[in-house]
Write an enzyme that holds these catalytic residues in place. Structure first.
Site, PDB file in Angstrom:
ATOM      1  N   HIS A 140       0.857  -1.189   0.000  1.00  0.00           N
ATOM      2  CA  HIS A 140       0.000   0.000   0.000  1.00  0.00           C
ATOM      3  C   HIS A 140       0.888   1.232   0.000  1.00  0.00           C
ATOM      4  O   HIS A 140       1.777   1.376   0.841  1.00  0.00           O
ATOM      5  CB  HIS A 140      -0.903   0.012   1.220  1.00  0.00           C
ATOM      6  CG  HIS A 140      -1.704   1.268   1.341  1.00  0.00           C
ATOM      7  ND1 HIS A 140      -2.702   1.605   0.460  1.00  0.00           N
ATOM      8  CD2 HIS A 140      -1.636   2.293   2.245  1.00  0.00           C
ATOM      9  CE1 HIS A 140      -3.234   2.767   0.801  1.00  0.00           C
ATOM     10  NE2 HIS A 140      -2.602   3.203   1.886  1.00  0.00           N
ATOM     11  N   LYS A 161      -0.445  11.074   0.956  1.00  0.00           N
ATOM     12  CA  LYS A 161       0.449  10.501  -0.067  1.00  0.00           C
ATOM     13  C   LYS A 161      -0.005  10.884  -1.478  1.00  0.00           C
ATOM     14  O   LYS A 161       0.784  11.339  -2.306  1.00  0.00           O
ATOM     15  CB  LYS A 161       0.497   8.975   0.074  1.00  0.00           C
ATOM     16  CG  LYS A 161       1.022   8.484   1.414  1.00  0.00           C
ATOM     17  CD  LYS A 161       1.126   6.977   1.461  1.00  0.00           C
ATOM     18  CE  LYS A 161      -0.224   6.278   1.381  1.00  0.00           C
ATOM     19  NZ  LYS A 161      -1.114   6.578   2.530  1.00  0.00           N
ATOM     20  N   ASP A 179      -2.062   3.921  -4.553  1.00  0.00           N
ATOM     21  CA  ASP A 179      -2.766   2.974  -3.695  1.00  0.00           C
ATOM     22  C   ASP A 179      -2.081   1.611  -3.643  1.00  0.00           C
ATOM     23  O   ASP A 179      -1.648   1.171  -2.584  1.00  0.00           O
ATOM     24  CB  ASP A 179      -4.225   2.816  -4.118  1.00  0.00           C
ATOM     25  CG  ASP A 179      -5.029   2.048  -3.091  1.00  0.00           C
ATOM     26  OD1 ASP A 179      -4.751   2.200  -1.886  1.00  0.00           O
ATOM     27  OD2 ASP A 179      -5.922   1.279  -3.482  1.00  0.00           O
TER      28      ASP A 179
END
Length: 305
Positions: A140, A161, A179
């Site tokens: 992730h 992020k 992701d």
């Protein structure tokens, strides 16, 4: 163990099948190819039988110079080991003898449709095989390419992020994956970062939704893969944990046995995190060139005492 099939490389490189079409589902498990040489003179002690075998102009010319019986023996000795397939650079009419052997032994015989040097063909094959057969790990995070340097951005959900990646794209850098980042170990010291196809070109921003960065910002905003050089963890701002040392002790994160230099960046409203990432990249580049700002600073201090 990861594997692909002979049919995969037939499709990838537009190869023509001369023999063994019914055996194209044979597995290929090794990322290197082999160009037989010593095997044609009877030396098989180190013959890598699980590799794709490539015969170039040199090998085909040598075989043509042999007598019919000698050629039959030499080729028979090799096909006896049943490698996954043979790829030959040559004309179909010149390979009747090889076609007969491969047909009888159930080995796919493939030839190139396009004129190219054997060394170029091998380089392309090995690059493809290394990528397809590399051990993989999905994590992730976000992967970006900043000034030609592959960066992993990690951190808890909601830390920023994807927003940071969006800012970097606006500054001319490139998205690799959002992701889900797929890491591929292509050598003992090299990791590639790429996407998982489903998320290709997509960036998810809270309050905005899903963006296709290529549609919005053009092809320059996206890159298929990059070598991972830095692992950066984004953390929420914690005053007492802010690190103010002149130079941090080197830290690393390990992925599939590969050590990647890692740093932490604390995030708070108004802080230019994208700019800090750009600075970290440029500082890493200088260190690879042998320069350390901290060392130079300490040398200046020592000269004053």
């Amino acid at each position: 163990m990861k594997q692909i099939t002979v049919e995969d490389i037939v499709n990838q490189f537009s190869l023509q099948v001369l023999a063994g079409a019914e055996y194209l589902r044979k597995a290929i498990t090794k990322p290197r190819v082999h160009r037989p040489g010593l095997e044609f003179v009877g030396y098989f002690d180190f013959f890598p039988t699980e590799r794709v075998q490539v015969l170039g102009t040199k090998e085909v010319t040598y075989l043509h110079k042999l007598s019919h019986e000698e050629r039959k023996t030499r080729i028979g000795n090799i096909v006896h080991y049943h490698p996954p397939c043979f790829i030959v650079k040559g004309k179909e009419e010149e390979l009747t003898y090889l076609k007969q052997h491969c047909t009888s032994e159930g080995i796919p015989l493939l030839i190139t449709k396009h004129e190219q040097r054997t060394s170029e063909l091998i380089a392309k094959l090995e690059s493809y095989l290394a990528n397809e057969l590399a051990p993989e790990l999905s994590i992730h995070g976000v992967c970006v390419n900043v000034s030609g340097i592959g960066i992993l951005l990690r951190g808890k959900s909601g830390v920023g992020k994807s927003e940071t990646a969006h800012t970097l794209i606006g500054r001319g850098h490139r998205l690799i994956a959002d992701d889900v980042v797929v890491l591929k170990k292509i050598s003992p010291t090299t990791l590639l970062g790429t996407h998982d196809e489903n998320t290709k070109e997509f960036l998810a921003l809270r309050s905005i939704g899903l963006l296709n960065v290529v549609r919005l910002y053009g092809q320059k905003a996206f890159q298929e893969k990059t070598q991972i050089v830095l692992d950066i963890t984004l953390k929420k701002w914690e005053k007492d944990e802010l690190n103010n040392e002149l130079d941090h002790e080197a830290r690393f994160t390990e992925y599939m046995g590969v050590q990647i230099p890692s740093i932490e960046i604390q995030v708070q409203p108004g802080r230019d995190v994208a700019g800090l990432i750009e600075a970290a990249v440029q500082n890493w580049i200088l260190k690879q060139q042998g320069y350390s700002a901290a060392e130079e600073f300490m040398e200046r201090i020592e000269k004053d005492y």
